[in-house]
Scaffold this motif. Structure first.
Motif, mmCIF file in Angstrom:
data_model
loop_
_atom_site.group_PDB
_atom_site.id
_atom_site.type_symbol
_atom_site.label_atom_id
_atom_site.label_comp_id
_atom_site.label_asym_id
_atom_site.label_seq_id
_atom_site.Cartn_x
_atom_site.Cartn_y
_atom_site.Cartn_z
ATOM 1 N N LYS A 100 -30.952 -12.656 -61.737
ATOM 2 C CA LYS A 100 -30.691 -12.371 -63.127
ATOM 3 C C LYS A 100 -30.125 -10.965 -63.243
ATOM 4 N N GLN A 101 -29.626 -10.602 -64.421
ATOM 5 C CA GLN A 101 -28.915 -9.326 -64.560
ATOM 6 C C GLN A 101 -29.829 -8.111 -64.571
ATOM 7 N N ASN A 127 -39.305 -12.492 -70.468
ATOM 8 C CA ASN A 127 -38.292 -12.774 -69.460
ATOM 9 C C ASN A 127 -38.147 -11.660 -68.422
ATOM 10 N N ASP A 131 -39.541 -10.707 -62.862
ATOM 11 C CA ASP A 131 -38.315 -10.119 -62.327
ATOM 12 C C ASP A 131 -38.370 -9.967 -60.815
ATOM 13 N N SER A 183 -34.697 -18.885 -72.695
ATOM 14 C CA SER A 183 -34.186 -19.998 -71.888
ATOM 15 C C SER A 183 -33.910 -19.611 -70.430
ATOM 16 N N GLU A 184 -33.583 -18.342 -70.181
ATOM 17 C CA GLU A 184 -33.213 -17.916 -68.833
ATOM 18 C C GLU A 184 -34.326 -18.194 -67.830
ATOM 19 N N LEU A 185 -34.016 -19.000 -66.817
ATOM 20 C CA LEU A 185 -34.944 -19.314 -65.725
ATOM 21 C C LEU A 185 -36.270 -19.921 -66.202
ATOM 22 N N TRP A 186 -36.290 -20.474 -67.398
ATOM 23 C CA TRP A 186 -37.578 -20.889 -67.963
ATOM 24 C C TRP A 186 -38.235 -21.991 -67.137
#
Length: 351
Positions: A100-101, A127, A131, A183-186
């Motif tokens: 992820k960013q 989110n 990490d 939603s990211e990587l959920w």
């Protein structure tokens, strides 16, 4: 029998009875009965909620002295009976960055700073808690336990992630839960029966049952959600739908963060909903907004009697939140009131 002596003794006894306040009774009450107890007064409890916190870049140096990391805003948080923020970072020195960013992490002293600020519980349903993978999440949870800081919304499995933290304040039991709707990587990050992770709003049946179970254990249920779209001052349809599910399940208060700016608040039936508290102690001069605040909710026994936003701004120099002053107070209040228009929420409870 010495009648004179008996007469004197009887007179003395009657005099004591007449003058002793403990023996004086209200009119019509039998001698020696207690006066009626005054009606019980409502028990006032104050809750304070603030937004996203992490210790990176300009805020990393604040951990050099955890006791002063939050600065003057600590007195506002400490004054509440219960204060809560979203700790948006992995608390670890290990792990591998996820695909992820942005990646945020902090040392265990982050919890020392949070405790020193008067914060009683944190949500780690966001989110950034994973990490640095599940190794980083395990460290985050373990560091919270070592520091004695309750952390909700993530854990070693779904049972731990969806479990509420329950406390009792002057006889009122309060349950606190955390969820993420990002939603990211959920799907990869969600907690399951046999996998560590985050309590996800998208796992709706499990989230609803968690709130219902909490409601059976406590008379006040707080749901803290990481949701919405960055930079959007209006709640997404998905967030509005989830707030409705939480209200139906028995939540007293639903509060959220993630959009990097303030969103509106109001009532969904008898449930108070706050869609976005913005950044709070933040790593950069944010392009979206440096306006923030502390949401203060007052309970009388178990009912919400008052809600108010205490406006604050984030210092461009330190990244700390500071209570607003001067024209900023009126401006933030005015802009905050206008934000309700796109929330679909009422200005007062709706029976």
């Amino acid at each position: 029998m010495n009648w004179a002596r008996c007469f004197v003794a009887l007179a003395a006894t009657l005099l004591v009875v007449a003058c002793d306040p403990a023996r004086t009774s209200p009119a019509g009450a039998p001698t020696g009965s207690a006066s009626p107890a005054p009606p019980s007064q409502p028990t006032e409890i104050t809750l304070a909620f603030a937004g996203d916190v992490h210790f990176t870049d300009r805020t990393a140096d604040l951990l050099g002295d955890p006791a002063t990391a939050f600065g003057s805003i600590s007195s506002t948080l400490s004054a509440a009976d219960l204060a809560m923020i979203n700790l948006e970072t992995a608390v670890t020195t290990r792990g591998t960055p996820e695909p992820k960013q942005f990646h945020f992490r902090a040392p265990a002293s982050a919890y020392d700073a949070v405790k020193a600020a008067g914060i009683d519980v944190v949500s780690i349903a966001n989110n950034h808690a994973l990490d640095y993978g599940r190794t980083g999440l395990a460290d985050t949870v373990d560091a919270a336990k070592a520091a004695g800081m309750p952390a909700v919304g993530a854990g070693a499995d779904a049972a731990a992630a969806y479990r509420p933290w329950i406390t009792e304040i002057r006889g009122t039991k309060i349950a606190v839960l955390g969820f993420s709707q990002i939603s990211e990587l959920w799907s990869e990050w969600r907690a399951t029966d046999n996998r560590a992770g985050i309590a996800m709003a998208r796992d709706l049946p499990r989230a609803v049952e968690a709130v219902r179970a909490a409601r059976r254990q406590a008379s006040v249920v707080v749901v803290y959600v990481h949701w919405g779209a960055e930079g959007d001052a209006c709640p997404a349809a998905e967030a509005r739908a989830f707030a409705g599910e939480m209200a139906e399940a028995g939540a007293t208060i639903v509060v959220g963060t993630h959009a990097h700016l303030l969103l509106g608040d109001g009532w969904l039936g008898n449930t108070f909903v706050q869609y976005g508290l913005g950044n709070f102690l933040w790593w950069r001069d944010d392009a979206y907004s440096n306006d923030t605040g502390v949401l203060r909710v007052t309970l009388e026994n178990t009912a919400i009697s008052k809600t108010e936003l205490l406006p604050a701004t984030i210092s461009r120099r330190t990244g700390r939140p500071e209570l607003a002053s001067g024209e900023d107070v009126a401006r933030i209040h005015r802009e905050y009131a206008d934000l309700r228009a796109c929330t679909g929420l009422a200005a007062s409870p709706v029976p």
